[in-house]
Design a protein around this motif. Structure first.
Motif, PDB file in Angstrom:
ATOM      1  N   THR A  11     -11.041   5.346   5.739  1.00  0.00           N
ATOM      2  CA  THR A  11     -10.873   5.100   4.303  1.00  0.00           C
ATOM      3  C   THR A  11     -10.172   6.243   3.579  1.00  0.00           C
ATOM      4  N   ALA A  12     -10.149   7.424   4.161  1.00  0.00           N
ATOM      5  CA  ALA A  12      -9.519   8.570   3.485  1.00  0.00           C
ATOM      6  C   ALA A  12      -8.032   8.347   3.186  1.00  0.00           C
ATOM      7  N   PRO A  13      -7.202   7.867   4.154  1.00  0.00           N
ATOM      8  CA  PRO A  13      -5.779   7.684   3.819  1.00  0.00           C
ATOM      9  C   PRO A  13      -5.534   6.700   2.674  1.00  0.00           C
ATOM     10  N   PRO A  14      -6.131   5.479   2.683  1.00  0.00           N
ATOM     11  CA  PRO A  14      -5.843   4.609   1.536  1.00  0.00           C
ATOM     12  C   PRO A  14      -6.404   5.132   0.217  1.00  0.00           C
ATOM     13  N   LEU A  15      -7.539   5.820   0.253  1.00  0.00           N
ATOM     14  CA  LEU A  15      -8.072   6.390  -0.986  1.00  0.00           C
ATOM     15  C   LEU A  15      -7.167   7.501  -1.507  1.00  0.00           C
ATOM     16  N   PHE A  16      -6.648   8.327  -0.605  1.00  0.00           N
ATOM     17  CA  PHE A  16      -5.702   9.372  -1.001  1.00  0.00           C
ATOM     18  C   PHE A  16      -4.447   8.739  -1.618  1.00  0.00           C
ATOM     19  N   LEU A  17      -3.946   7.672  -0.989  1.00  0.00           N
ATOM     20  CA  LEU A  17      -2.763   6.993  -1.513  1.00  0.00           C
ATOM     21  C   LEU A  17      -3.049   6.336  -2.867  1.00  0.00           C
ATOM     22  N   VAL A 145     -16.967  -9.360  11.550  1.00  0.00           N
ATOM     23  CA  VAL A 145     -15.721  -8.657  11.224  1.00  0.00           C
ATOM     24  C   VAL A 145     -14.859  -9.434  10.225  1.00  0.00           C
ATOM     25  N   LEU A 146     -15.197 -10.701   9.986  1.00  0.00           N
ATOM     26  CA  LEU A 146     -14.343 -11.526   9.126  1.00  0.00           C
ATOM     27  C   LEU A 146     -14.170 -10.991   7.706  1.00  0.00           C
ATOM     28  N   PRO A 147     -15.218 -10.524   7.019  1.00  0.00           N
ATOM     29  CA  PRO A 147     -14.974 -10.002   5.661  1.00  0.00           C
ATOM     30  C   PRO A 147     -13.940  -8.867   5.643  1.00  0.00           C
ATOM     31  N   GLY A 148     -14.067  -7.909   6.552  1.00  0.00           N
ATOM     32  CA  GLY A 148     -13.106  -6.809   6.599  1.00  0.00           C
ATOM     33  C   GLY A 148     -11.708  -7.286   6.936  1.00  0.00           C
ATOM     34  N   ALA A 149     -11.613  -8.201   7.910  1.00  0.00           N
ATOM     35  CA  ALA A 149     -10.301  -8.713   8.318  1.00  0.00           C
ATOM     36  C   ALA A 149      -9.618  -9.457   7.178  1.00  0.00           C
ATOM     37  N   VAL A 150     -10.376 -10.254   6.441  1.00  0.00           N
ATOM     38  CA  VAL A 150      -9.808 -11.011   5.318  1.00  0.00           C
ATOM     39  C   VAL A 150      -9.345 -10.065   4.209  1.00  0.00           C
ATOM     40  N   VAL A 151     -10.133  -9.049   3.908  1.00  0.00           N
ATOM     41  CA  VAL A 151      -9.746  -8.084   2.865  1.00  0.00           C
ATOM     42  C   VAL A 151      -8.483  -7.331   3.285  1.00  0.00           C
ATOM     43  N   VAL A 152      -8.399  -6.924   4.556  1.00  0.00           N
ATOM     44  CA  VAL A 152      -7.205  -6.210   5.032  1.00  0.00           C
ATOM     45  C   VAL A 152      -5.975  -7.115   4.952  1.00  0.00           C
ATOM     46  N   LEU A 153      -6.100  -8.373   5.353  1.00  0.00           N
ATOM     47  CA  LEU A 153      -4.950  -9.286   5.265  1.00  0.00           C
ATOM     48  C   LEU A 153      -4.521  -9.505   3.811  1.00  0.00           C
ATOM     49  N   GLY A 154      -5.485  -9.609   2.907  1.00  0.00           N
ATOM     50  CA  GLY A 154      -5.139  -9.720   1.491  1.00  0.00           C
ATOM     51  C   GLY A 154      -4.424  -8.477   0.986  1.00  0.00           C
ATOM     52  N   PHE A 171      -4.910  -0.706  -6.612  1.00  0.00           N
ATOM     53  CA  PHE A 171      -5.974  -1.612  -6.174  1.00  0.00           C
ATOM     54  C   PHE A 171      -5.743  -2.103  -4.749  1.00  0.00           C
ATOM     55  N   THR A 172      -4.490  -2.225  -4.355  1.00  0.00           N
ATOM     56  CA  THR A 172      -4.178  -2.593  -2.969  1.00  0.00           C
ATOM     57  C   THR A 172      -4.693  -1.526  -2.014  1.00  0.00           C
ATOM     58  N   MET A 173      -4.501  -0.260  -2.366  1.00  0.00           N
ATOM     59  CA  MET A 173      -4.998   0.818  -1.509  1.00  0.00           C
ATOM     60  C   MET A 173      -6.527   0.826  -1.473  1.00  0.00           C
ATOM     61  N   PHE A 174      -7.164   0.552  -2.608  1.00  0.00           N
ATOM     62  CA  PHE A 174      -8.630   0.439  -2.611  1.00  0.00           C
ATOM     63  C   PHE A 174      -9.075  -0.718  -1.715  1.00  0.00           C
ATOM     64  N   ALA A 175      -8.321  -1.822  -1.752  1.00  0.00           N
ATOM     65  CA  ALA A 175      -8.659  -2.962  -0.893  1.00  0.00           C
ATOM     66  C   ALA A 175      -8.537  -2.583   0.583  1.00  0.00           C
ATOM     67  N   PHE A 176      -7.490  -1.828   0.944  1.00  0.00           N
ATOM     68  CA  PHE A 176      -7.381  -1.357   2.324  1.00  0.00           C
ATOM     69  C   PHE A 176      -8.604  -0.514   2.697  1.00  0.00           C
TER      70      PHE A 176
END
Length: 197
Positions: A11-17, A145-154, A171-176
Motif C-alpha cells: 500500500t505504500a507506493p499507491p499512498l505515496f502517489l 480474494v474477490l473484493p480486492g481483485a474487483v477494487v484493483v480492476l476498478g 482516489f484511484t491511487m487510494f483504490a489501488f
C-alpha cells in the motif's frame, strides 16, 4: 506481523502517489513547468513500484500448471506496466515539463500524445496482470480474494485516464491501496484450494 508488513509494502507506493497527486499541477504552463518536471523526476522510480501490489501476493516460484502460467502472465504484465508507464512519466512528465519551461509550447501537445499512448499501454498491461493475478489468487485462496481483485480492476479502469491528478487520480491511487491491501490479507490466509486426500 508478517501480514501487516506485507500490507504496508503493497500500500505504500499507491499512498505515496496519492499524496504526490495532491501537489500535481492541474495544467502544464510556463509557471508550473519547473514543479511539473521536478515532480515527475521524483516520481520516476515510484510509479513502477505500484506493481508490487500484484507481485507480492504471488511471491514464489511458479508451478508448472495453469497457476504457474498465469503467474508468468501477471509478472509480464507488471513488467510491461513498469516499462510503458515509466515512458509516460519520462515523455509527458519530464520532457514536456522541460520544454514548456523554455517556451517551446508547440511540441508539448505531441509529447502529451505520445505519453498518453505509452501510459495507456502500461495500464492495459497492468490490467492484464491484475486479471491474471486475481485468477491465480482466486484459485489458491477462494472467493475471499474477490473484493480486492474487483477494487484493483476498478482502479485500473480509472487509471487509464486519471494519472494521479486531483481528484480522480488521487482516489484511484487510494483504490489501488485498498485493493492491494485486501488482496494481500486474503492471500496471507490458508489456501482455499481443494486437494485430494
Amino acid at each position: 506481523m508478517r501480514t501487516l508488513r506485507t500490507v504496508v509494502l503493497v500500500t505504500a507506493p499507491p499512498l505515496f502517489l496519492a499524496v504526490a497527486g495532491l501537489t500535481h499541477p492541474r495544467h502544464l504552463t510556463a509557471s508550473t513547468a519547473a514543479h511539473w518536471t521536478a515532480l515527475h523526476v521524483a516520481l520516476l522510480p515510484a510509479f513502477p513500484l505500484l506493481a508490487l501490489g500484484l507481485l507480492v501476493p504471488l511471491w514464489g516460484r511458479p508451478s508448472y500448471d495453469l497457476d504457474g502460467a498465469l503467474t508468468v502472465v501477471a509478472w509480464a504484465g507488471c513488467l510491461g506496466y513498469a516499462a510503458y508507464y515509466s515512458g509516460l512519466d519520462a515523455v509527458a512528465g519530464i520532457s514536456a515539463g522541460t520544454i514548456a519551461g523554455h517556451g517551446v509550447h508547440e511540441a508539448v501537445g505531441r509529447l502529451f500524445s505520445t505519453g498518453d499512448e505509452l501510459g495507456r499501454a502500461g495500464v492495459y498491461a497492468l490490467t492484464v496482470a491484475a486479471i491474471a493475478a486475481g485468477t491465480v489468487l482466486l484459485r489458491r485462496h477462494g472467493v475471499r480474494v474477490l473484493p480486492g481483485a474487483v477494487v484493483v480492476l476498478g482502479a485500473c479502469w480509472s487509471f487509464l485516464d486519471s494519472h494521479i491528478f486531483w481528484p480522480r487520480g488521487v482516489f484511484t491511487m487510494f483504490a489501488f491501496a485498498v485493493g492491494f491491501g485486501l488482496l494481500s490479507v486474503a492471500a496471507s490466509g490458508r489456501s482455499g484450494r481443494l486437494t485430494n486426500p
